[in-house]
Motif scaffolding. Sequence first.
Motif, short mmCIF file in Angstrom:
data_model
loop_
_atom_site.label_atom_id
_atom_site.label_comp_id
_atom_site.label_asym_id
_atom_site.label_seq_id
_atom_site.Cartn_x
_atom_site.Cartn_y
_atom_site.Cartn_z
N LEU A 1 138.24 9.21 -5.09
CA LEU A 1 139.10 10.23 -4.50
C LEU A 1 139.71 9.73 -3.19
CD1 LEU A 1 140.34 13.00 -4.74
CD2 LEU A 1 138.25 14.00 -3.79
N LEU A 2 138.92 9.03 -2.37
CA LEU A 2 139.44 8.46 -1.13
C LEU A 2 140.55 7.45 -1.42
CD1 LEU A 2 136.16 7.92 0.93
CD2 LEU A 2 137.97 9.55 1.44
N SER A 3 140.32 6.63 -2.42
CA SER A 3 141.32 5.63 -2.81
C SER A 3 142.60 6.30 -3.29
CB SER A 3 140.72 4.75 -3.92
OG SER A 3 141.71 4.01 -4.55
N GLU A 4 142.45 7.38 -4.07
CA GLU A 4 143.62 8.11 -4.59
C GLU A 4 144.43 8.74 -3.46
OE1 GLU A 4 145.64 9.19 -8.25
OE2 GLU A 4 144.15 7.71 -7.68
N VAL A 5 143.71 9.32 -2.49
CA VAL A 5 144.39 9.95 -1.34
C VAL A 5 145.13 8.88 -0.52
CG1 VAL A 5 144.00 11.14 0.86
CG2 VAL A 5 142.85 11.95 -1.20
N GLU A 6 144.50 7.72 -0.32
CA GLU A 6 145.15 6.63 0.43
C GLU A 6 146.42 6.16 -0.27
OE1 GLU A 6 142.32 3.50 1.11
OE2 GLU A 6 141.09 4.79 2.42
N ASN A 7 146.37 6.03 -1.59
CA ASN A 7 147.56 5.64 -2.35
C ASN A 7 148.67 6.67 -2.24
OD1 ASN A 7 146.84 3.12 -3.48
ND2 ASN A 7 145.45 4.15 -4.88
N PHE A 8 148.28 7.94 -2.30
CA PHE A 8 149.25 9.02 -2.18
C PHE A 8 149.92 8.99 -0.80
CE2 PHE A 8 150.09 13.54 -1.01
CZ PHE A 8 151.11 13.79 -1.91
N GLU A 9 149.09 8.80 0.24
CA GLU A 9 149.64 8.78 1.61
C GLU A 9 150.54 7.57 1.83
OE1 GLU A 9 146.21 9.26 4.14
OE2 GLU A 9 146.49 11.44 4.13
N LYS A 10 150.17 6.44 1.22
CA LYS A 10 151.00 5.24 1.31
C LYS A 10 152.36 5.50 0.68
CE LYS A 10 150.83 0.34 0.08
NZ LYS A 10 150.74 -0.37 -1.17
N TRP A 11 152.34 6.14 -0.49
CA TRP A 11 153.60 6.48 -1.17
C TRP A 11 154.44 7.42 -0.32
CZ3 TRP A 11 155.22 11.35 -2.98
CH2 TRP A 11 156.39 11.33 -3.76
N VAL A 12 153.79 8.40 0.31
CA VAL A 12 154.50 9.36 1.17
C VAL A 12 155.18 8.62 2.33
CG1 VAL A 12 154.14 11.24 2.85
CG2 VAL A 12 153.10 11.39 0.59
N ARG A 13 154.45 7.67 2.95
CA ARG A 13 155.02 6.91 4.07
C ARG A 13 156.21 6.06 3.62
NH1 ARG A 13 149.62 6.11 5.37
NH2 ARG A 13 149.62 4.02 4.46
N GLU A 14 156.04 5.39 2.48
CA GLU A 14 157.08 4.47 2.00
C GLU A 14 158.34 5.21 1.56
OE1 GLU A 14 155.09 2.29 -1.04
OE2 GLU A 14 154.06 0.95 0.38
N THR A 15 158.17 6.36 0.95
CA THR A 15 159.33 7.12 0.45
C THR A 15 159.88 8.10 1.49
OG1 THR A 15 157.90 8.81 -0.50
CG2 THR A 15 158.55 6.99 -1.95
N LYS A 16 159.11 8.23 2.61
CA LYS A 16 159.44 9.22 3.66
C LYS A 16 159.55 10.63 3.08
CE LYS A 16 161.59 6.15 7.02
NZ LYS A 16 161.03 4.91 6.50
N PHE A 17 158.73 10.86 2.06
CA PHE A 17 158.70 12.17 1.39
C PHE A 17 157.96 13.18 2.27
CE2 PHE A 17 157.05 15.18 -1.83
CZ PHE A 17 158.22 15.43 -2.53
N ARG A 18 158.53 14.36 2.41
CA ARG A 18 157.88 15.39 3.23
C ARG A 18 156.87 16.16 2.39
NH1 ARG A 18 159.87 17.08 8.10
NH2 ARG A 18 159.16 19.21 7.72
#
Length: 267
Positions: free
Chosen positions: A55-72
Amino acid sequence: MHRELYTMHATNFFVPSFLMAIKDNTEESFRNMMSEPSPGVFTFEMLQPRFCELLLSEVENFEKWVRETKFRIMRPNTMNKYGAVLDDFGMETMLEKLMEDFIRPISRVFFSEVGGSTLDSHHGFIVEYGMDRDVDLGFHVDDSEVTLNVCLGKQFSGGELFFRGVRCDKHVNTETQPEEILDYSHVPGNAILHRGRHRHGARATTSGHRINLLLWCRSSVFRELKKYQKDFSSWCGECQREKKERQQQSVAAIKLELLKWEGEAAS
């Protein structure tokens, strides 16, 4: 990334003691796997280390994607600036099952007076604490009938929860009684379960990075009925004290009347 997180695999998610208690589904089985350090606050081992890691790994991947795409993205609530709403990235079905099959049976036993047996919706999210994250969390109540809070890790110090009594809307700012004080230190994989109206906060995480999974469980039936209620003494600590005080005053007044009547009769 970790597809197995999105559907409920109970034997992969939970420790055996928790699964056994849910299977037996009795107050005795729940109490056998729990501690109750303060009335209405229950702690127990719940999640397997492997599930916490995934779950920690999944959250980190999600946050990385959010940062890279600048998705709000929507943050978990008005108090936490870091973390993510798990329902927003596909975990709604899994969390619904977690509430219905695992949290509602326990809540039916221990939180029936606040809609524990009729929990029908949830808000599931991750919160993050650390020097470069939220550091602490002020004194508050949750927008839930029952709250599940599970520490996922990682390495950290500090971040203790402090509890200060259950209150209705009218009494939310009243003072704390000595017997209502509880401090709780998080342990990865361990859960704490309490009423949403149990006032609490989180002390500063002084080092490292603490991440918790929270599930706010709600009952639409309880919320509707609450609109027409005036007496919450079945669960509000201050309402209980006021009711007790009124009863004591009433008994004292009756005794006084009897003594007066006996005195008049004697004369």
